[in-house]
Design a protein around this motif. Structure first.
Motif, short mmCIF file in Angstrom:
data_model
loop_
_atom_site.label_atom_id
_atom_site.label_comp_id
_atom_site.label_asym_id
_atom_site.label_seq_id
_atom_site.Cartn_x
_atom_site.Cartn_y
_atom_site.Cartn_z
N LEU A 73 13.84 -1.69 5.29
CA LEU A 73 14.02 -2.66 4.21
C LEU A 73 14.98 -2.07 3.19
CD1 LEU A 73 10.39 -3.92 3.70
CD2 LEU A 73 12.26 -5.00 4.94
N PRO A 74 15.55 -2.91 2.33
CA PRO A 74 16.42 -2.39 1.28
C PRO A 74 15.67 -1.38 0.42
CG PRO A 74 16.28 -4.81 1.20
CD PRO A 74 15.46 -4.36 2.33
N PRO A 75 16.40 -0.40 -0.18
CA PRO A 75 15.74 0.65 -0.94
C PRO A 75 14.82 0.08 -2.03
CG PRO A 75 18.12 0.63 -1.30
CD PRO A 75 17.85 -0.27 -0.17
N ALA A 76 13.81 0.88 -2.36
CA ALA A 76 12.81 0.41 -3.31
C ALA A 76 13.41 0.24 -4.70
CB ALA A 76 11.67 1.40 -3.36
N ARG A 77 12.99 -0.83 -5.35
CA ARG A 77 13.36 -1.00 -6.75
C ARG A 77 12.18 -0.51 -7.57
NH1 ARG A 77 14.32 -7.02 -7.55
NH2 ARG A 77 12.62 -7.01 -6.06
N ILE A 78 12.46 0.01 -8.73
CA ILE A 78 11.34 0.47 -9.55
C ILE A 78 10.88 -0.68 -10.44
CG2 ILE A 78 10.62 2.05 -11.37
CD1 ILE A 78 12.65 4.04 -10.10
N GLU A 79 9.63 -1.03 -10.27
CA GLU A 79 9.06 -2.11 -11.07
C GLU A 79 7.82 -1.56 -11.74
OE1 GLU A 79 8.26 -5.75 -8.98
OE2 GLU A 79 10.17 -5.60 -7.88
N TYR A 80 7.52 -2.11 -12.89
CA TYR A 80 6.29 -1.67 -13.54
C TYR A 80 5.24 -2.75 -13.42
CZ TYR A 80 9.00 2.21 -15.11
OH TYR A 80 9.79 3.34 -15.10
N VAL A 81 4.13 -2.37 -12.79
CA VAL A 81 3.07 -3.35 -12.57
C VAL A 81 1.78 -2.76 -13.11
CG1 VAL A 81 2.75 -5.14 -10.84
CG2 VAL A 81 3.90 -3.01 -10.21
N GLU A 82 0.96 -3.62 -13.68
CA GLU A 82 -0.34 -3.17 -14.13
C GLU A 82 -1.19 -2.91 -12.89
OE1 GLU A 82 -1.96 -5.55 -17.36
OE2 GLU A 82 -3.89 -5.37 -16.35
N LYS A 83 -1.82 -1.73 -12.83
CA LYS A 83 -2.61 -1.43 -11.63
C LYS A 83 -4.06 -1.87 -11.80
CE LYS A 83 -3.32 1.98 -8.01
NZ LYS A 83 -4.54 1.37 -7.62
N GLN A 84 -4.36 -2.96 -11.15
CA GLN A 84 -5.74 -3.46 -11.16
C GLN A 84 -6.48 -2.79 -10.01
OE1 GLN A 84 -7.22 -5.59 -13.11
NE2 GLN A 84 -5.61 -6.71 -14.18
N PRO A 85 -7.76 -2.50 -10.22
CA PRO A 85 -8.51 -1.99 -9.07
C PRO A 85 -8.59 -3.07 -8.00
CG PRO A 85 -9.98 -2.44 -10.93
CD PRO A 85 -8.58 -2.63 -11.43
N THR A 86 -8.51 -2.66 -6.75
CA THR A 86 -8.68 -3.64 -5.68
C THR A 86 -10.16 -3.97 -5.56
OG1 THR A 86 -9.06 -1.99 -4.00
CG2 THR A 86 -6.77 -2.63 -4.40
N LEU A 87 -10.45 -5.04 -4.87
CA LEU A 87 -11.85 -5.42 -4.65
C LEU A 87 -12.57 -4.31 -3.90
CD1 LEU A 87 -14.07 -7.47 -4.96
CD2 LEU A 87 -13.29 -8.58 -2.87
N GLU A 88 -11.83 -3.64 -3.00
CA GLU A 88 -12.45 -2.55 -2.24
C GLU A 88 -12.87 -1.41 -3.18
OE1 GLU A 88 -10.20 -1.25 1.17
OE2 GLU A 88 -11.39 0.58 1.35
N ASP A 89 -11.97 -1.08 -4.15
CA ASP A 89 -12.32 -0.03 -5.12
C ASP A 89 -13.59 -0.41 -5.87
OD1 ASP A 89 -10.09 1.42 -4.44
OD2 ASP A 89 -8.82 0.45 -5.96
N VAL A 90 -13.65 -1.69 -6.30
CA VAL A 90 -14.80 -2.16 -7.05
C VAL A 90 -16.05 -2.07 -6.19
CG1 VAL A 90 -15.86 -4.13 -8.23
CG2 VAL A 90 -13.40 -3.70 -8.46
N PHE A 91 -15.93 -2.58 -4.97
CA PHE A 91 -17.08 -2.60 -4.06
C PHE A 91 -17.62 -1.19 -3.84
CE2 PHE A 91 -18.92 -2.15 0.14
CZ PHE A 91 -19.83 -3.19 0.18
N LEU A 92 -16.72 -0.26 -3.58
CA LEU A 92 -17.16 1.09 -3.30
C LEU A 92 -17.72 1.75 -4.55
CD1 LEU A 92 -14.23 2.07 -0.96
CD2 LEU A 92 -16.62 1.76 -0.29
N ALA A 93 -17.17 1.41 -5.72
CA ALA A 93 -17.65 2.00 -6.96
C ALA A 93 -19.08 1.54 -7.26
CB ALA A 93 -16.74 1.60 -8.12
N ILE A 94 -19.32 0.24 -7.11
CA ILE A 94 -20.65 -0.24 -7.48
C ILE A 94 -21.68 0.01 -6.39
CG2 ILE A 94 -19.83 -1.97 -9.15
CD1 ILE A 94 -20.10 -4.08 -7.07
N THR A 95 -21.25 0.29 -5.16
CA THR A 95 -22.26 0.58 -4.13
C THR A 95 -22.49 2.08 -4.01
OG1 THR A 95 -20.56 0.49 -2.43
CG2 THR A 95 -21.89 -1.50 -2.74
N GLY A 96 -21.82 2.86 -4.88
CA GLY A 96 -22.18 4.28 -4.95
C GLY A 96 -21.36 5.20 -4.06
N THR A 97 -20.35 4.69 -3.37
CA THR A 97 -19.52 5.58 -2.57
C THR A 97 -18.17 5.76 -3.25
OG1 THR A 97 -19.24 3.63 -1.23
CG2 THR A 97 -20.45 5.48 -0.25
#
Lengths: 264, 253
Positions: free
Chosen positions: A227-251
């Motif tokens: 693909l064309p070279p990466a452009r630098i963009e600034y995005v707010e990093k939201q936790p993914t649902l997986e991060d949330v799921f694993l956080a609240i289930t204790g892993t």
């Protein structure tokens, strides 16, 4: 027996089921001790490739070699060199986890199948469930048992056909950990998956199987260069649902850690 | 590869025998239908059937034993089909084992399970008044005949299990086999049947097998029936084995 640097070599592989031309000339090579991901959507022919490599199916054309042996002409030697974990956890539900492992150890003609079984139960955190019927296991436990069965006899090449399909996020991470451990010990792993992130996280090299052909093959970095070279963009990093799921289930930690490690 | 045949078959037979000992109901259900048929014929219909000086229980037992086997082998087709479906068959096939041992394990398990069912049915027959003065030699002859018949039917079950598309299809093949003894000398003497039926009854395999077993148990001379019976069972066994092997090879093409 020589030990060539390529553990799996596939050339011009073709296979049709009646009129359906599933494989139309597949070529790839897998280096010894690496993790190779065969990526493709459902029906792309991934399972067909695995079945041909594990001597369950014969190809119409082309050649395939595993551990230096030809799958058609030296099927017995190939079977000595491999282990297959199919798409559906192929464990015997009537037998207990331990009995499943003992059976495979016996069929691999190993000494002391009982000790081998106990060691693997411990390694895959199944000791307590070891005497229970496999039918009572959760999806993740079955997969662990399934993979444990594949490790018996330390085959140099392991095929994992969609190892994490149908698993919950925690079980998926467990499987990933087991796969990394294997490669760390020098085992060559060919895995098929339809999950892009799985290939991205696990594989040293990724091949994309599409309409019966490999349309891309390389490391993640190689593929990114398509693909064309990466452009630098600034995005707010939201936790993914997986991060949330694993956080609240204790892993918590495990998923995020692995992600950061790969990204850095 | 054949060096491992015995060990591999033993390991896999141990596995499928566990399937049976952990669900004894499959053996009991196998025995229930023949026992019910036996009760029905002995107490309801048998009084109307003239079997000369032979008691009716003694007369019908051989046929009931064949029905027991015919219904028992359906489980072999069923189990084989489940193995193919679950993927465990592929796991075994991708391992360095003697490939035919996978089929032999199912066949030997079928033999063991059917022998248990047969013992149950013979036990019930004894309660119903079945008596035999046959000596060890004659009983061994009966056992040999039943084992050959079981093997022949089991290999047919293997073909059904390997080629079935559904669970029901896997066991449906046994229905005609269960029915076959009814149109034979198993329940009524063939002399009482009308022309074409009688011709069929007298020339189908069950009659010669039933007559051989009946004569062995009654300590009567077995005449040429035993050769006809052996020719049928061995012939069917060889054909079924060959067809099963071809079907098996084709599955991996």
């Amino acid at each position: 027996m020589s030990t060539p640097a390529t553990a799996i070599e596939v050339r011009g592989l073709e296979k049709s089921y009646r009129e359906v031309h599933v494989l139309r000339g597949v070529d790839f090579a897998v280096a010894r001790g690496s993790i190779f991901a065969l990526l493709g959507s459902n029906g792309a022919g991934k399972t067909t490739v695995v079945k041909i490599l594990s001597t369950l199916l014969s190809a119409d054309a082309g050649s395939a070699g595993v551990n230096g042996f030809d799958v058609a002409a030296q099927a017995a030697e190939v079977r000595e060199s491999i282990s297959l974990t199919g798409q559906f956890a192929a464990v015997d539900e009537v037998l207990s986890g331990r009995e499943n492992l003992v059976l495979v150890a016996k069929l691999r003609h190993l000494k002391d199948p009982g000790t081998i079984a106990d060691d693997l139960l411990q390694r895959f955190a199944l000791t307590e469930a070891g005497s229970r019927k496999a039918a009572t296991y959760s999806g993740g436990m079955r997969r662990r048992l399934d993979i444990a069965m594949s490790l018996i006899g330390r085959p140099p090449v392991i095929f994992l056909d969609e190892p994490t399909t149908g698993l919950d996020p925690e079980a998926r991470l467990e499987v990933w950990r087991a796969v990394r451990e294997l490669a760390g010990q020098g085992t060559t792993v060919l895995l098929t998956t339809q999950y892009l992130d799985e290939a991205e996280h696990l594989a040293d090299r990724i091949a994309v199987l599409h309409e019966g052909r490999i349309i891309a093959d390389g490391t993640l970095a190689d593929l990114r260069q398509l693909l064309p070279p990466a452009r630098i963009e600034y995005v707010e990093k939201q936790p993914t649902l997986e991060d949330v799921f694993l956080a609240i289930t204790g892993t918590a930690g495990t998923a995020a850690d692995q992600r950061t490690r790969k990204d850095s | 590869m054949s060096t491992h045949f015995v060990g591999d078959t033993a390991a896999l037979t141990g596995r499928s025998l566990r399937h049976i000992t952990r669900s004894m109901d499959t053996i009991v259900t196998t025995a229930i239908m023949p026992v019910a048929i036996m009760l029905l014929f002995v107490y309801v219909l048998g009084g109307a059937i003239d079997t000369g000086s032979t008691s009716y229980v003694n007369y019908l037992l051989p046929g009931v034993l064949l029905i027991t086997i015919a219904s028992g082998v359906a489980y072999t087709a069923y189990r084989l089909f489940l193995d193919l479906q679950s993927g465990i068959f592929e796991r075994f096939q991708s391992m360095p084992i003697a490939r035919s041992s996978m089929l032999w394990a199912h066949v030997l398990t079928s033999l063991a399970a059917n022998l248990v069912s047969l013992a149950i049915v013979i036990g019930v027959a004894l309660l119903l008044g079945f008596r035999s003065s046959a000596g060890l030699g004659a009983w061994l002859g009966v056992a040999g005949m039943l084992v050959l018949f079981t093997l022949a039917l089991t290999w047919m079950a293997v073909i059904a299990g390997l080629s079935a598309k559904t669970v029901d299809g896997a066991s449906a093949f046994s229905y005609p086999l269960i029915f076959l003894p009814f149109v034979s000398s198993a329940f009524a003497p063939t002399d009482s049947m009308p022309g074409p039926v009688r011709w069929f009854a007298e020339n189908q395999p069950v009659t010669s097998i039933v007559d051989t077993i009946r004569n062995l148990l009654a300590q009567q001379p077995v005449s040429s029936d035993i050769w006809t019976a052996l020719a049928w069972t061995l012939g069917l066994l060889v054909l079924a084995y060959a067809a099963a092997t071809i079907t098996y090879r084709r599955r991996t093409a």
